[in-house]
Design a protein around this motif. Structure first.
Motif, PDB file in Angstrom:
ATOM      1  N   GLU A 174      39.158 -16.282 -69.900  1.00  0.00           N
ATOM      2  CA  GLU A 174      38.378 -15.436 -70.806  1.00  0.00           C
ATOM      3  C   GLU A 174      37.058 -15.050 -70.151  1.00  0.00           C
ATOM      4  N   LEU A 175      36.747 -13.754 -70.219  1.00  0.00           N
ATOM      5  CA  LEU A 175      35.517 -13.214 -69.633  1.00  0.00           C
ATOM      6  C   LEU A 175      34.421 -13.182 -70.691  1.00  0.00           C
ATOM      7  N   TRP A 176      33.216 -13.635 -70.293  1.00  0.00           N
ATOM      8  CA  TRP A 176      32.100 -13.726 -71.234  1.00  0.00           C
ATOM      9  C   TRP A 176      30.877 -12.983 -70.712  1.00  0.00           C
ATOM     10  N   ALA A 177      30.181 -12.333 -71.628  1.00  0.00           N
ATOM     11  CA  ALA A 177      28.864 -11.773 -71.349  1.00  0.00           C
ATOM     12  C   ALA A 177      27.836 -12.817 -71.769  1.00  0.00           C
ATOM     13  N   VAL A 178      26.963 -13.203 -70.837  1.00  0.00           N
ATOM     14  CA  VAL A 178      25.954 -14.231 -71.120  1.00  0.00           C
ATOM     15  C   VAL A 178      24.611 -13.526 -71.311  1.00  0.00           C
ATOM     16  N   PRO A 179      24.166 -13.347 -72.557  1.00  0.00           N
ATOM     17  CA  PRO A 179      22.916 -12.626 -72.809  1.00  0.00           C
ATOM     18  C   PRO A 179      21.699 -13.490 -72.500  1.00  0.00           C
ATOM     19  N   LYS A 180      20.544 -12.853 -72.483  1.00  0.00           N
ATOM     20  CA  LYS A 180      19.310 -13.596 -72.248  1.00  0.00           C
ATOM     21  C   LYS A 180      19.033 -14.567 -73.392  1.00  0.00           C
ATOM     22  N   GLU A 181      19.458 -14.203 -74.589  1.00  0.00           N
ATOM     23  CA  GLU A 181      19.278 -15.068 -75.751  1.00  0.00           C
ATOM     24  C   GLU A 181      20.551 -15.051 -76.583  1.00  0.00           C
ATOM     25  N   GLY A 182      20.808 -16.167 -77.256  1.00  0.00           N
ATOM     26  CA  GLY A 182      21.985 -16.239 -78.106  1.00  0.00           C
ATOM     27  C   GLY A 182      23.211 -16.726 -77.355  1.00  0.00           C
ATOM     28  N   PRO A 183      24.302 -16.962 -78.079  1.00  0.00           N
ATOM     29  CA  PRO A 183      25.520 -17.499 -77.458  1.00  0.00           C
ATOM     30  C   PRO A 183      26.246 -16.445 -76.628  1.00  0.00           C
ATOM     31  N   PRO A 184      27.065 -16.868 -75.671  1.00  0.00           N
ATOM     32  CA  PRO A 184      27.886 -15.924 -74.897  1.00  0.00           C
ATOM     33  C   PRO A 184      28.824 -15.143 -75.816  1.00  0.00           C
ATOM     34  N   ARG A 185      29.135 -13.901 -75.413  1.00  0.00           N
ATOM     35  CA  ARG A 185      30.028 -13.045 -76.191  1.00  0.00           C
ATOM     36  C   ARG A 185      31.281 -12.747 -75.374  1.00  0.00           C
ATOM     37  N   SER A 186      32.428 -12.884 -76.010  1.00  0.00           N
ATOM     38  CA  SER A 186      33.690 -12.642 -75.310  1.00  0.00           C
ATOM     39  C   SER A 186      33.875 -11.153 -75.034  1.00  0.00           C
ATOM     40  N   LEU A 187      34.324 -10.853 -73.804  1.00  0.00           N
ATOM     41  CA  LEU A 187      34.659  -9.482 -73.428  1.00  0.00           C
ATOM     42  C   LEU A 187      36.168  -9.275 -73.355  1.00  0.00           C
ATOM     43  N   GLY A 188      36.928 -10.375 -73.478  1.00  0.00           N
ATOM     44  CA  GLY A 188      38.377 -10.247 -73.472  1.00  0.00           C
ATOM     45  C   GLY A 188      39.049 -11.239 -72.545  1.00  0.00           C
ATOM     46  N   LEU A 189      40.374 -11.247 -72.592  1.00  0.00           N
ATOM     47  CA  LEU A 189      41.180 -12.138 -71.764  1.00  0.00           C
ATOM     48  C   LEU A 189      41.578 -11.434 -70.472  1.00  0.00           C
ATOM     49  N   LEU A 190      41.707 -12.218 -69.392  1.00  0.00           N
ATOM     50  CA  LEU A 190      42.045 -11.677 -68.083  1.00  0.00           C
ATOM     51  C   LEU A 190      43.468 -12.046 -67.694  1.00  0.00           C
ATOM     52  N   GLU A 191      44.022 -11.254 -66.790  1.00  0.00           N
ATOM     53  CA  GLU A 191      45.285 -11.609 -66.159  1.00  0.00           C
ATOM     54  C   GLU A 191      45.000 -12.634 -65.063  1.00  0.00           C
ATOM     55  N   ALA A 192      45.965 -13.513 -64.804  1.00  0.00           N
ATOM     56  CA  ALA A 192      45.770 -14.526 -63.766  1.00  0.00           C
ATOM     57  C   ALA A 192      45.791 -13.914 -62.375  1.00  0.00           C
ATOM     58  N   ASN A 193      46.324 -12.703 -62.255  1.00  0.00           N
ATOM     59  CA  ASN A 193      46.293 -11.989 -60.975  1.00  0.00           C
ATOM     60  C   ASN A 193      46.321 -10.496 -61.263  1.00  0.00           C
ATOM     61  N   GLY A 194      45.935  -9.715 -60.279  1.00  0.00           N
ATOM     62  CA  GLY A 194      45.924  -8.266 -60.456  1.00  0.00           C
ATOM     63  C   GLY A 194      44.674  -7.779 -61.158  1.00  0.00           C
ATOM     64  N   SER A 195      44.790  -6.636 -61.832  1.00  0.00           N
ATOM     65  CA  SER A 195      43.649  -5.996 -62.483  1.00  0.00           C
ATOM     66  C   SER A 195      43.907  -5.831 -63.970  1.00  0.00           C
ATOM     67  N   ILE A 196      42.808  -5.687 -64.720  1.00  0.00           N
ATOM     68  CA  ILE A 196      42.925  -5.417 -66.149  1.00  0.00           C
ATOM     69  C   ILE A 196      41.718  -4.600 -66.589  1.00  0.00           C
ATOM     70  N   SER A 197      41.939  -3.683 -67.513  1.00  0.00           N
ATOM     71  CA  SER A 197      40.872  -2.855 -68.067  1.00  0.00           C
ATOM     72  C   SER A 197      40.535  -3.354 -69.464  1.00  0.00           C
ATOM     73  N   LEU A 198      39.237  -3.515 -69.737  1.00  0.00           N
ATOM     74  CA  LEU A 198      38.764  -4.010 -71.027  1.00  0.00           C
ATOM     75  C   LEU A 198      37.696  -3.067 -71.573  1.00  0.00           C
ATOM     76  N   ALA A 199      37.458  -3.161 -72.860  1.00  0.00           N
ATOM     77  CA  ALA A 199      36.394  -2.367 -73.470  1.00  0.00           C
ATOM     78  C   ALA A 199      35.032  -2.901 -73.035  1.00  0.00           C
TER      79      ALA A 199
END
Length: 241
Positions: A174-199
């Motif tokens: 799972e990919l997370w955005a770590v802001p300067k303040e507050g808890p991390p926010r999920s950006l979505g799940l990743l593939e174990a290999n290759g590429s993936i497009s997320l919002a």
């Protein structure tokens, strides 16, 4: 194959070797070839000359607290009692370190991205998306694992795993955005290999989200509203280009 007759391959292998993208047996074989071929040594030296001076442009950074703790432990110095802090707090505390590496990471990620896109096995695409932000995510051994690019006008993220990951069937990355303040926010799940497009959320800019991180979570991602539940596998500075 006479590698000296293939300058494109020589340059590609040399760049991947200097960037650290050449791993395992491939790296050992390349180092064997280095001892035999002067043209490879010249190519490696050229890439080192191009990339290493960029580190001198980075501003001085305060070493993380963990560095001083390790020095104290080596010297057997008395340590002050410290309140336990979360790993996400430590990541934010190390922002000066990540910012100091921002220029080098950005340059390396751009070069690595161009190398990945130039591989012949990748299918052609109608039009390349705009790249507004970029991050190179590395593990604890400083090995590049993934390159993340952000297309702000299109509102999309592209995550390319440089090194495929082996994970259990009941786990997810799972990919997370770590802001300067507050808890991390999920950006979505990743593939174990290759590429993936997320919002790409409109507020996930380097000004508010200086770090990206990937954790190992239960299948389907973390169900904790407070953020990640698993260990951090790789992370990196999220910068504007």
């Amino acid at each position: 194959m006479d590698i000296e007759r293939n300058p494109v391959l020589v340059d590609k292998l040399a760049s991947e070797y200097v960037l650290g993208a050449l791993q395992g047996g491939a790296r050992r074989r390349f180092e064997t070839l280095l001892r035999r071929h002067a043209v490879l040594r010249q190519a490696v030296a050229g890439w080192q000359d191009r990339l290493h001076p960029m580190a001198e442009l980075a501003p001085p950074a305060q070493p993380p607290a963990a560095v001083w703790s390790a020095i104290e432990a080596k010297l057997d110095l008395p340590r002050k009692p410290q309140r336990k802090r979360s790993i996400w707090f430590e990541l934010r505390e190390d922002l000066s370190f990540w910012r100091g590496l921002g220029l080098v990471s950005t340059t390396a990620a751009i070069i690595l991205t161009s190398l990945l896109l130039s591989r012949q096995e990748l299918p052609p695409v109608p039009a390349a998306p705009a790249v507004s932000y970029i991050a190179m995510l590395s593990n604890e051994q400083a090995q590049p694992i993934a390159v993340v690019t952000g297309d702000a006008p299109g509102g999309r993220l592209l995550v390319k795993l440089v090194v495929p990951q082996k994970i259990a069937s009941d786990k997810s990355l799972e990919l997370w955005a770590v802001p300067k303040e507050g808890p991390p926010r999920s950006l979505g799940l990743l593939e174990a290999n290759g590429s993936i497009s997320l919002a790409l959320p409109a507020d996930a800019t380097p000004q508010t989200v200086p770090l990206l991180a990937v954790t190992l979570e239960p299948k389907g991602g973390s169900q904790d509203p407070k953020g990640p539940t698993g260990p951090i596998l790789f992370k990196g500075a999220w910068v504007r280009i």
